[in-house]
Design a protein around this motif. Structure first.
Motif, PDB file in Angstrom:
ATOM      1  N   HIS A 269      41.671  40.828  48.993  1.00 25.38           N
ATOM      2  CA  HIS A 269      40.371  40.323  48.559  1.00 25.38           C
ATOM      3  C   HIS A 269      40.308  40.114  47.047  1.00 25.38           C
ATOM      4  O   HIS A 269      39.324  39.587  46.527  1.00 25.38           O
ATOM      5  CB  HIS A 269      39.314  41.345  49.014  1.00 25.38           C
ATOM      6  CG  HIS A 269      37.902  40.907  48.906  1.00 25.38           C
ATOM      7  ND1 HIS A 269      36.967  41.654  48.221  1.00 25.38           N
ATOM      8  CD2 HIS A 269      37.243  39.834  49.371  1.00 25.38           C
ATOM      9  CE1 HIS A 269      35.785  41.055  48.289  1.00 25.38           C
ATOM     10  NE2 HIS A 269      35.930  39.941  48.978  1.00 25.38           N
ATOM     11  N   THR A 270      41.367  40.499  46.306  1.00 23.02           N
ATOM     12  CA  THR A 270      41.270  40.458  44.841  1.00 23.02           C
ATOM     13  C   THR A 270      41.193  39.041  44.282  1.00 23.02           C
ATOM     14  O   THR A 270      40.481  38.803  43.313  1.00 23.02           O
ATOM     15  CB  THR A 270      42.434  41.205  44.152  1.00 23.02           C
ATOM     16  OG1 THR A 270      43.671  40.709  44.616  1.00 23.02           O
ATOM     17  CG2 THR A 270      42.327  42.696  44.344  1.00 23.02           C
ATOM     18  N   ARG A 271      41.910  38.082  44.862  1.00 21.43           N
ATOM     19  CA  ARG A 271      41.894  36.728  44.311  1.00 21.43           C
ATOM     20  C   ARG A 271      40.489  36.117  44.396  1.00 21.43           C
ATOM     21  O   ARG A 271      39.977  35.555  43.434  1.00 21.43           O
ATOM     22  CB  ARG A 271      42.909  35.835  45.021  1.00 21.43           C
ATOM     23  CG  ARG A 271      43.017  34.450  44.398  1.00 21.43           C
ATOM     24  CD  ARG A 271      44.151  33.651  44.980  1.00 21.43           C
ATOM     25  NE  ARG A 271      45.450  34.162  44.613  1.00 21.43           N
ATOM     26  CZ  ARG A 271      46.087  33.888  43.472  1.00 21.43           C
ATOM     27  NH1 ARG A 271      45.515  33.107  42.578  1.00 21.43           N
ATOM     28  NH2 ARG A 271      47.276  34.388  43.232  1.00 21.43           N
ATOM     29  N   ARG A 272      39.846  36.216  45.542  1.00 18.24           N
ATOM     30  CA  ARG A 272      38.503  35.633  45.691  1.00 18.24           C
ATOM     31  C   ARG A 272      37.484  36.422  44.875  1.00 18.24           C
ATOM     32  O   ARG A 272      36.585  35.851  44.248  1.00 18.24           O
ATOM     33  CB  ARG A 272      38.088  35.589  47.163  1.00 18.24           C
ATOM     34  CG  ARG A 272      36.712  34.976  47.379  1.00 18.24           C
ATOM     35  CD  ARG A 272      36.490  34.599  48.821  1.00 18.24           C
ATOM     36  NE  ARG A 272      36.631  35.703  49.734  1.00 18.24           N
ATOM     37  CZ  ARG A 272      35.612  36.405  50.241  1.00 18.24           C
ATOM     38  NH1 ARG A 272      34.367  36.106  49.917  1.00 18.24           N
ATOM     39  NH2 ARG A 272      35.831  37.388  51.088  1.00 18.24           N
ATOM     40  N   THR A 273      37.621  37.752  44.871  1.00 15.56           N
ATOM     41  CA  THR A 273      36.714  38.581  44.077  1.00 15.56           C
ATOM     42  C   THR A 273      36.808  38.200  42.605  1.00 15.56           C
ATOM     43  O   THR A 273      35.783  38.032  41.928  1.00 15.56           O
ATOM     44  CB  THR A 273      37.048  40.072  44.272  1.00 15.56           C
ATOM     45  OG1 THR A 273      36.879  40.397  45.650  1.00 15.56           O
ATOM     46  CG2 THR A 273      36.164  40.952  43.412  1.00 15.56           C
ATOM     47  N   ARG A 274      38.033  38.056  42.122  1.00 16.09           N
ATOM     48  CA  ARG A 274      38.225  37.679  40.719  1.00 16.09           C
ATOM     49  C   ARG A 274      37.581  36.310  40.445  1.00 16.09           C
ATOM     50  O   ARG A 274      36.898  36.129  39.434  1.00 16.09           O
ATOM     51  CB  ARG A 274      39.710  37.640  40.391  1.00 16.09           C
ATOM     52  CG  ARG A 274      39.980  37.274  38.966  1.00 16.09           C
ATOM     53  CD  ARG A 274      41.474  37.189  38.703  1.00 16.09           C
ATOM     54  NE  ARG A 274      41.673  37.092  37.289  1.00 16.09           N
ATOM     55  CZ  ARG A 274      42.576  37.758  36.619  1.00 16.09           C
ATOM     56  NH1 ARG A 274      43.405  38.563  37.227  1.00 16.09           N
ATOM     57  NH2 ARG A 274      42.685  37.616  35.321  1.00 16.09           N
ATOM     58  N   MET A 275      37.794  35.351  41.330  1.00 15.11           N
ATOM     59  CA  MET A 275      37.242  34.010  41.130  1.00 15.11           C
ATOM     60  C   MET A 275      35.722  34.063  40.994  1.00 15.11           C
ATOM     61  O   MET A 275      35.153  33.503  40.047  1.00 15.11           O
ATOM     62  CB  MET A 275      37.628  33.093  42.291  1.00 15.11           C
ATOM     63  CG  MET A 275      36.984  31.716  42.220  1.00 15.11           C
ATOM     64  SD  MET A 275      37.510  30.544  43.492  1.00 15.11           S
ATOM     65  CE  MET A 275      37.230  31.435  45.002  1.00 15.11           C
TER      66      MET A 275
END
Length: 195
Positions: free
Chosen positions: A128-134
């Motif tokens: 989930h880190t990529r979408r959370t970061r975005m």
């Protein structure tokens, strides 16, 4: 002209397919933790509360606080999970209105501003880190906080790290994340409550 349009359509489909496969294997963009004012956990599960508890006990939160978004909700009570991770109730700031990663970002960054904090560790599952970061970076344009994104992993009883690529259940979560990522990329969270 029609032949050119068909070729372009095929190229777009091929590129998008390639990107989706690449994305699946590169969802984890977690960083190394740094000393920050507070720890933010968008929702819970998949090791998030354990990772947040470890970071709190290791002194990464200058305020000695964690914002959990949401802690309570319809059929949700994450307090026992945080207590099992060694986090006291008075160390938790409960944000209970968020219904998606987008609203997690809106609500938690607003809480940071209200408390006068300028930095946070954002802890979420590895897939989930990529979408959370975005989405946090999009919302953060209004604040300019220093945010560091920390991947939470599930651990075996022997202490081995289990990534989303290691087990069928988490691989399935990773595949679902691809659709959500594209929805967020194109701003559909403004119209749909994508979690």
């Amino acid at each position: 002209m029609k032949k050119w349009l068909k070729q372009l359509a095929v190229l777009i489909v091929l590129f998008w397919s390639w990107h989706a496969v690449w994305l699946y294997f590169n969802l984890d963009v977690g960083e190394t933790p740094v000393l920050s004012d507070v720890i933010i956990v968008p929702e819970g599960g998949d090791g998030r509360e354990d990772q947040a508890g470890r970071l709190l006990h290791d002194g990464y939160s200058l305020s000695d606080r964690i914002i959990v978004s949401p802690l309570y909700g319809e059929n949700i009570n994450l307090l026992p999970h945080y207590q099992n991770a060694g986090v006291r109730e008075d160390q938790i700031i409960a944000e209970n209105e968020a219904t998606s990663t987008y609203t997690n970002a809106v609500k938690t960054l607003n809480l940071m501003e209200e408390n006068g904090w300028s930095s946070a560790l954002v802890v979420t599952s590895d897939y989930h880190t990529r979408r959370t970061r975005m989405i946090y970076e999009r919302v953060n344009r209004h604040y300019d906080f220093n945010l560091t994104y920390i991947s939470a992993y599930v651990y075996t009883n022997e202490g081995e790290v289990i990534t989303y690529l290691d087990t069928p259940g988490l691989r399935s979560a990773g595949r679902r994340e691809i659709y959500k990522y594209y929805g967020y990329l194109f701003g559909l969270y403004h119209f749909l409550d994508l979690d």
